[in-house]
Design a protein around this motif. Sequence first.
Motif, PDB file in Angstrom:
ATOM      1  N   LYS A  83      48.281 -36.005  14.583  1.00 44.86           N
ATOM      2  CA  LYS A  83      47.925 -35.143  13.436  1.00 44.86           C
ATOM      3  C   LYS A  83      48.999 -34.095  13.208  1.00 44.86           C
ATOM      4  O   LYS A  83      49.402 -33.824  12.083  1.00 44.86           O
ATOM      5  CB  LYS A  83      46.561 -34.498  13.696  1.00 44.86           C
ATOM      6  N   ASP A  87      51.418 -33.581   9.983  1.00 44.76           N
ATOM      7  CA  ASP A  87      51.605 -32.306   9.278  1.00 44.76           C
ATOM      8  C   ASP A  87      53.090 -31.975   9.142  1.00 44.76           C
ATOM      9  O   ASP A  87      53.539 -31.496   8.096  1.00 44.76           O
ATOM     10  CB  ASP A  87      50.884 -31.174  10.003  1.00 44.76           C
ATOM     11  N   THR A 148      44.504 -18.556  13.507  1.00 45.25           N
ATOM     12  CA  THR A 148      43.915 -19.800  13.023  1.00 45.25           C
ATOM     13  C   THR A 148      43.472 -20.604  14.234  1.00 45.25           C
ATOM     14  O   THR A 148      44.024 -20.458  15.320  1.00 45.25           O
ATOM     15  CB  THR A 148      44.940 -20.634  12.219  1.00 45.25           C
ATOM     16  N   ARG A 167      44.616 -23.110   4.620  1.00 40.82           N
ATOM     17  CA  ARG A 167      43.617 -23.635   5.547  1.00 40.82           C
ATOM     18  C   ARG A 167      44.031 -25.031   6.006  1.00 40.82           C
ATOM     19  O   ARG A 167      44.712 -25.768   5.292  1.00 40.82           O
ATOM     20  CB  ARG A 167      42.248 -23.707   4.865  1.00 40.82           C
ATOM     21  N   ALA A 168      43.598 -25.433   7.173  1.00 38.72           N
ATOM     22  CA  ALA A 168      43.973 -26.732   7.748  1.00 38.72           C
ATOM     23  C   ALA A 168      43.540 -27.894   6.870  1.00 38.72           C
ATOM     24  O   ALA A 168      44.227 -28.907   6.785  1.00 38.72           O
ATOM     25  CB  ALA A 168      43.384 -26.877   9.146  1.00 38.72           C
ATOM     26  N   GLU A 169      42.413 -27.754   6.170  1.00 35.72           N
ATOM     27  CA  GLU A 169      41.913 -28.868   5.360  1.00 35.72           C
ATOM     28  C   GLU A 169      42.554 -28.957   3.975  1.00 35.72           C
ATOM     29  O   GLU A 169      42.311 -29.896   3.227  1.00 35.72           O
ATOM     30  CB  GLU A 169      40.383 -28.794   5.218  1.00 35.72           C
ATOM     31  N   GLN A 170      43.395 -27.975   3.623  1.00 40.02           N
ATOM     32  CA  GLN A 170      44.038 -28.015   2.316  1.00 40.02           C
ATOM     33  C   GLN A 170      45.078 -29.127   2.239  1.00 40.02           C
ATOM     34  O   GLN A 170      45.716 -29.468   3.228  1.00 40.02           O
ATOM     35  CB  GLN A 170      44.707 -26.673   2.002  1.00 40.02           C
ATOM     36  N   GLU A 171      45.225 -29.653   1.034  1.00 41.09           N
ATOM     37  CA  GLU A 171      46.198 -30.708   0.787  1.00 41.09           C
ATOM     38  C   GLU A 171      47.620 -30.149   0.836  1.00 41.09           C
ATOM     39  O   GLU A 171      47.854 -29.019   0.384  1.00 41.09           O
ATOM     40  CB  GLU A 171      45.962 -31.340  -0.589  1.00 41.09           C
TER      41      GLU A 171
END
Length: 193
Positions: A83, A87, A148, A167-171
């Motif tokens: 992951k 990123d 975070t 945020r971690a879930e943002q595209e």
Amino acid sequence: MNKKTILLVFAMFGLPVVLATLMHSQWLDWTPASTRNHGTLIQPVIQWGQRSVTDVEGNEVSVQTLSGQWQIVLMTDTACTDKCLQDLYWIRQIRLAQDRHVPEVGLVFISKPKLSPALIDEITALSEVFVVIDGEQAEQLSVLFPQTEGSGRFLMDPMANVIMSYRAEQEPDDIRKDLGRLLTWTQTKQLTN
């Protein structure tokens, strides 16, 4: 001139001035409902200051070495797994998507856990531009960034100020859009003078 013409000229030229004056006056308390940015603006900005750390290649990383470029920062406090590598791939792609502004964008990866030499090679194979900071050196930088859980993505301006978080879930596309606007509307070279 008849009255209709005079009223029309006033409406075209005078009314916008009157409305703008009212919107900025003490009588109307109006603020826009939303902003166009996708990240969270950090106010006040967090300055890099006089911090100086060493990257995994032994090079100094300071405000002087970071100044003059926008920096996309990925910071993690957990081991870098698939992951994390994904990123890193996406922030590299965000940089490459900036077209003629690519030289104005740097990449920083901060990992609190120590990275293996094989993993460092894998990261630098993604892009030689990555500044990789790990272990104790990364711990020194943890105070710079908002807390975070897991990993966080941030933008730093050309004066080495942390200005935006994601945020971690943002595209990843959200970062690309914000960075594209910033690069379009600012003159990096003028900011560093």
